[in-house]
Design an enzyme around this catalytic site. Structure first.
Site, PDB file in Angstrom:
ATOM      1  N   ASP A 183       0.810  -1.224   0.000  1.00 12.67           N
ATOM      2  CA  ASP A 183       0.000   0.000   0.000  1.00 12.67           C
ATOM      3  C   ASP A 183       0.843   1.273   0.000  1.00 12.67           C
ATOM      4  O   ASP A 183       0.434   2.308   0.540  1.00 12.67           O
ATOM      5  CB  ASP A 183      -0.967   0.014   1.205  1.00 12.67           C
ATOM      6  CG  ASP A 183      -1.841  -1.225   1.226  1.00 12.67           C
ATOM      7  OD1 ASP A 183      -2.246  -1.659   0.138  1.00 12.67           O
ATOM      8  OD2 ASP A 183      -2.108  -1.740   2.322  1.00 12.67           O
TER       9      ASP A 183
ATOM     10  N   LYS B 275       1.914   2.310  -4.951  1.00 12.36           N
ATOM     11  CA  LYS B 275       2.518   1.774  -6.181  1.00 12.36           C
ATOM     12  C   LYS B 275       1.676   2.141  -7.396  1.00 12.36           C
ATOM     13  O   LYS B 275       2.203   2.551  -8.429  1.00 12.36           O
ATOM     14  CB  LYS B 275       2.638   0.235  -6.089  1.00 12.36           C
ATOM     15  CG  LYS B 275       3.552  -0.250  -4.985  1.00 12.36           C
ATOM     16  CD  LYS B 275       3.594  -1.766  -4.908  1.00 12.36           C
ATOM     17  CE  LYS B 275       2.339  -2.427  -4.418  1.00 12.36           C
ATOM     18  NZ  LYS B 275       1.975  -2.150  -3.027  1.00 12.36           N
TER      19      LYS B 275
ATOM     20  N   LYS C 100      -0.364   4.535  -8.013  1.00  6.09           N
ATOM     21  CA  LYS C 100      -0.285   5.933  -8.442  1.00  6.09           C
ATOM     22  C   LYS C 100       0.997   6.172  -9.242  1.00  6.09           C
ATOM     23  O   LYS C 100       0.990   6.858 -10.263  1.00  6.09           O
ATOM     24  CB  LYS C 100      -0.341   6.847  -7.223  1.00  6.09           C
ATOM     25  CG  LYS C 100      -0.417   8.280  -7.647  1.00  6.09           C
ATOM     26  CD  LYS C 100      -0.239   9.255  -6.550  1.00  6.09           C
ATOM     27  CE  LYS C 100       0.538  10.403  -7.143  1.00  6.09           C
ATOM     28  NZ  LYS C 100       0.456  11.607  -6.386  1.00  6.09           N
TER      29      LYS C 100
ATOM     30  N   ASN D  87      -5.589 -10.155  -3.733  1.00  5.86           N
ATOM     31  CA  ASN D  87      -5.235  -9.626  -2.401  1.00  5.86           C
ATOM     32  C   ASN D  87      -4.753  -8.180  -2.529  1.00  5.86           C
ATOM     33  O   ASN D  87      -4.762  -7.435  -1.549  1.00  5.86           O
ATOM     34  CB  ASN D  87      -4.178 -10.494  -1.706  1.00  5.86           C
ATOM     35  CG  ASN D  87      -2.982 -10.835  -2.578  1.00  5.86           C
ATOM     36  OD1 ASN D  87      -2.995 -10.629  -3.789  1.00  5.86           O
ATOM     37  ND2 ASN D  87      -1.937 -11.374  -1.975  1.00  5.86           N
TER      38      ASN D  87
ATOM     39  N   GLY E  41      -4.755  -4.224  -3.599  1.00 10.15           N
ATOM     40  CA  GLY E  41      -5.731  -3.147  -3.775  1.00 10.15           C
ATOM     41  C   GLY E  41      -4.960  -1.934  -4.241  1.00 10.15           C
ATOM     42  O   GLY E  41      -4.166  -1.376  -3.491  1.00 10.15           O
TER      43      GLY E  41
HETATM   44  P1  GDP Z   1      -0.735   0.378  -3.553  1.00  9.61           P
HETATM   45  O1  GDP Z   1      -1.340  -0.890  -3.066  1.00  9.61           O
HETATM   46  O2  GDP Z   1       0.735   0.446  -3.270  1.00  9.61           O
HETATM   47  O3  GDP Z   1      -1.041   0.712  -4.978  1.00  9.61           O
HETATM   48  O4  GDP Z   1      -1.364   1.549  -2.664  1.00  9.61           O
HETATM   49  P2  GDP Z   1      -2.923   1.712  -2.239  1.00  9.61           P
HETATM   50  O5  GDP Z   1      -3.668   2.203  -3.410  1.00  9.61           O
HETATM   51  O6  GDP Z   1      -3.422   0.486  -1.549  1.00  9.61           O
HETATM   52  O7  GDP Z   1      -2.813   2.792  -1.084  1.00  9.61           O
HETATM   53  C1  GDP Z   1      -2.239   4.051  -1.291  1.00  9.61           C
HETATM   54  C2  GDP Z   1      -3.298   5.119  -0.946  1.00  9.61           C
HETATM   55  O8  GDP Z   1      -2.660   6.381  -0.861  1.00  9.61           O
HETATM   56  C3  GDP Z   1      -4.351   5.273  -2.012  1.00  9.61           C
HETATM   57  O9  GDP Z   1      -5.554   5.645  -1.399  1.00  9.61           O
HETATM   58  C4  GDP Z   1      -3.814   6.405  -2.889  1.00  9.61           C
HETATM   59  O10 GDP Z   1      -4.858   7.119  -3.554  1.00  9.61           O
HETATM   60  C5  GDP Z   1      -3.160   7.269  -1.852  1.00  9.61           C
HETATM   61  N1  GDP Z   1      -1.974   8.020  -2.307  1.00  9.61           N
HETATM   62  C6  GDP Z   1      -1.006   7.643  -3.191  1.00  9.61           C
HETATM   63  N2  GDP Z   1      -0.031   8.570  -3.241  1.00  9.61           N
HETATM   64  C7  GDP Z   1      -0.381   9.559  -2.375  1.00  9.61           C
HETATM   65  C8  GDP Z   1       0.240  10.770  -1.954  1.00  9.61           C
HETATM   66  O11 GDP Z   1       1.345  11.139  -2.376  1.00  9.61           O
HETATM   67  N3  GDP Z   1      -0.437  11.517  -1.000  1.00  9.61           N
HETATM   68  C9  GDP Z   1      -1.638  11.126  -0.499  1.00  9.61           C
HETATM   69  N4  GDP Z   1      -2.218  11.901   0.427  1.00  9.61           N
HETATM   70  N5  GDP Z   1      -2.240   9.984  -0.871  1.00  9.61           N
HETATM   71  C10 GDP Z   1      -1.615   9.210  -1.782  1.00  9.61           C
HETATM   72  P1  IMO Z   2      -0.995  -4.190  -2.251  1.00 10.47           P
HETATM   73  O1  IMO Z   2      -0.595  -4.730  -3.600  1.00 10.47           O
HETATM   74  C1  IMO Z   2      -0.864  -4.738   2.075  1.00 10.47           C
HETATM   75  C2  IMO Z   2      -0.902  -8.875   3.538  1.00 10.47           C
HETATM   76  C3  IMO Z   2      -2.114  -9.339   4.317  1.00 10.47           C
HETATM   77  C4  IMO Z   2      -1.453 -10.329   5.250  1.00 10.47           C
HETATM   78  C5  IMO Z   2      -0.387 -10.967   4.365  1.00 10.47           C
HETATM   79  C6  IMO Z   2      -0.792 -12.292   3.744  1.00 10.47           C
HETATM   80  O2  IMO Z   2      -2.265  -3.436  -2.248  1.00 10.47           O
HETATM   81  O3  IMO Z   2       0.152  -3.473  -1.612  1.00 10.47           O
HETATM   82  P2  IMO Z   2      -2.435 -12.927   1.758  1.00 10.47           P
HETATM   83  O4  IMO Z   2      -3.911 -12.716   1.598  1.00 10.47           O
HETATM   84  O5  IMO Z   2      -1.602 -12.342   0.681  1.00 10.47           O
HETATM   85  O6  IMO Z   2      -2.086 -14.380   2.008  1.00 10.47           O
HETATM   86  O7  IMO Z   2      -2.070 -12.171   3.135  1.00 10.47           O
HETATM   87  O8  IMO Z   2      -0.115 -10.029   3.349  1.00 10.47           O
HETATM   88  N1  IMO Z   2      -1.195  -8.306   2.203  1.00 10.47           N
HETATM   89  C7  IMO Z   2      -1.127  -7.008   1.906  1.00 10.47           C
HETATM   90  N2  IMO Z   2      -0.881  -5.941   2.694  1.00 10.47           N
HETATM   91  N3  IMO Z   2      -1.041  -4.571   0.748  1.00 10.47           N
HETATM   92  C8  IMO Z   2      -1.259  -5.633  -0.060  1.00 10.47           C
HETATM   93  O9  IMO Z   2      -1.312  -5.536  -1.409  1.00 10.47           O
HETATM   94  C9  IMO Z   2      -1.359  -6.922   0.515  1.00 10.47           C
HETATM   95  N4  IMO Z   2      -1.591  -8.154   0.040  1.00 10.47           N
HETATM   96  C10 IMO Z   2      -1.470  -8.985   1.070  1.00 10.47           C
HETATM   97  O10 IMO Z   2      -2.734  -8.281   5.007  1.00 10.47           O
HETATM   98  O11 IMO Z   2      -0.793  -9.634   6.294  1.00 10.47           O
HETATM   99 MG    MG Z   3      -2.859  -1.558  -1.762  1.00  9.77          MG
END
Ligand code: GDP
Ligand code: IMO
Ligand code: MG
Length: 425
Positions: A13, A16, A18, A38, A40
């Site tokens: 999270d 990535k 973005k 898994n 998001g």
């Molecule tokens: P990913 O799994 O690595 O693609 O990240 P996620 O989408 O799960 O979580 C990142 C969250 O931070 C999302 O809600 C994005 O919209 C938000 N986000 C990404 N870059 C920035 C930033 O520079 N500032 C803020 N405030 N939010 C960001």
């Molecule tokens: P993105 O791509 C954050 C975590 C779960 C758990 C562990 C194992 O959005 O960064 P799983 O269901 O994969 O067997 O769970 O990994 N986990 C993540 N945490 N971001 C993710 O994906 C994750 N995908 C799995 O919360 O701790």
């Molecule tokens: Mg994510």
């Protein structure tokens, strides 16, 4: 720059999606190489929010060919829900290619995920319950069904029923609800028929693209410290998000990779269980969660939060051959009187700049912090490094010094354009 890998440098999270959306402008193919639904991945464009789980984050550009490569485990109901939702919003998924070698997820994988977590009781991993671990286990046990199997739907139906019957017996023995085998076979044969036109030999497709000097972006899901081999085992996912996994998960050899971008937040979060040395249990932690909106895209779970950890990032540089960092969510630190960055760990009285090889050691690690004054300005509108407040500049310089590579893109908001270039890369 023919092949770029993007990998999370923390526990997921990091933002990535973005950064991938941003880099997609200069790439022809965006390729998911591991993990499944898994993940998001959030992209925000002009107020419209896209939450992707399986489809590569480059899909929002018409010039990009989105590819789900062999290393991914594919949940067909999620895939088609995502395709339908994207197409309803005007984004065609016609170009999508799904590797014939990618393994499929079935309802028994989700049942096994839930059973395994229940058996672990207090020691549970906190998985997403999407069946990811069991699907990869079946791949390793050599009993999985793959996307290419839908090429012969009659044979697929027979294999599916055999697998469902074997799994049903096990699931019932574990005290779980029986599978509705007829329903599963009927539904997945239907989904298999819908999958067929997307299935391709993606190794061939990607190598043809390389021969044309196209630009490929390999998109990691999860992150370095959730890696099955190099993460905080057993609190990890069941695939290899680290850059080596990008080669294995696509069939592109390591010599083709020219750039590896590690994504980190300006602080750290983790969702699920496992050691987290810089975790904050205080008002600062609550503030990071609230301002950073740190709630899971997939499960809605509140993420754990703490200060940035450069010991982790140094290890991420080694494990992935990172060529640069992209640092997101710097804006979330606006208004903190003091900002802290972990530079080393103290473990059992010894200070170390290395990264422990076992989770029991990491659980005993106490962060050694460098504290610095924060900044009172809001930086969401800043587009030039010169306009950043002193505190933010000092923090970025400290990160570069501690980690040993440059920070390129800096995120200052969730929108596509909310970023600046800190150093040229
Ligand atoms: P990913 O799994 O690595 O693609 O990240 P996620 O989408 O799960 O979580 C990142 C969250 O931070 C999302 O809600 C994005 O919209 C938000 N986000 C990404 N870059 C920035 C930033 O520079 N500032 C803020 N405030 N939010 C960001
Ligand atoms: P993105 O791509 C954050 C975590 C779960 C758990 C562990 C194992 O959005 O960064 P799983 O269901 O994969 O067997 O769970 O990994 N986990 C993540 N945490 N971001 C993710 O994906 C994750 N995908 C799995 O919360 O701790
Ligand atoms: Mg994510």
């Amino acid at each position: 720059m023919p092949v770029t890998v993007v990998v999370g440098a923390q526990w997921g999270d990091e933002g990535k999606a973005k950064i991938i959306d941003l880099l997609s402008k200069e790439h022809t193919h965006v390729v998911r190489y591991q993990g499944g639904h898994n993940a998001g991945h959030t992209v925000v464009v002009g107020g419209d929010r896209y939450a992707l789980q399986l489809i590569p984050s480059g899909v929002l550009y018409d010039h990009v060919v989105p590819v789900i490569a062999n290393g991914v485990v594919v949940d067909l109901p999620t895939l088609f829900d995502e395709i339908d939702a994207l197409e309803a919003r005007g984004h065609s998924c016609e170009r999508l290619a799904v590797s014939s070698r990618a393994h499929l997820i079935f309802p028994w994988h989700q049942a096994h995920d839930a059973i395994a977590e229940a058996v672990r009781g207090d020691d549970k991993i906190g998985t997403t319950l999407k069946g990811i671990g069991p699907a990869y286990a079946d791949k390793a046990r050599r009993v999985g069904l793959r996307a290419g199997d839908v090429g012969d739907l009659d044979a697929f139906a027979v294999a599916l029923r055999a697998r469902a019957e074997a799994e049903d017996a096990q699931i019932r023995a574990a005290g779980s609800e029986a599978l509705d085998i007829d329903e599963i076979v009927e539904r997945f044969v239907r989904l298999g028929a819908r999958l067929a036109p997307y299935v391709a030999d993606t190794v061939e497709l990607l190598h043809e693209a390389l021969a044309r000097h196209d630009h490929l972006l390999l998109e990691g899901a999860q992150a370095t410290f959730l890696d099955l081999d190099h993460g905080t085992y057993p609190y990890v996912t069941s695939s290899n998000p680290t850059a080596g996994g990008a080669c294995m998960g696509t069939g592109i050899g390591p010599r083709e990779v020219t750039r590896v971008v590690g994504i980190t937040k300006a602080y750290t979060t983790r969702v699920g269980a496992g050691p987290f040395p810089t975790e904050l249990g205080d008002a600062d932690g609550d503030r990071l969660v609230e301002v950073g909106k740190e709630f899971g895209t997939v499960t809605g779970r509140r993420r754990r939060a703490g200060w940035l950890d450069c010991a982790m990032l140094r290890q991420a540089v080694r494990l992935n051959s990172l060529t640069e960092l992209a640092l997101t969510k710097l804006d979330v630190l606006d208004g903190f009187e003091e900002v802290k960055v972990c530079t080393a760990y103290e473990i059992d009285g010894t200070i170390s700049r290395g990264y422990p090889d076992r989770s029991v050691l990491l659980a005993r690690a106490r962060p050694v912090y460098t504290a610095m004054p924060g900044w009172s300005e809001t930086i969401g509108e800043v587009r030039s490094p010169h306009d950043l407040p002193d505190g933010a500049r000092r923090m970025l310089e400290l990160v570069q010094d501690e980690v040993g590579i440059k920070v390129g893109v800096v995120g200052v908001g969730a929108e596509r354009d909310d970023h600046l270039q800190w150093t040229a890369t």
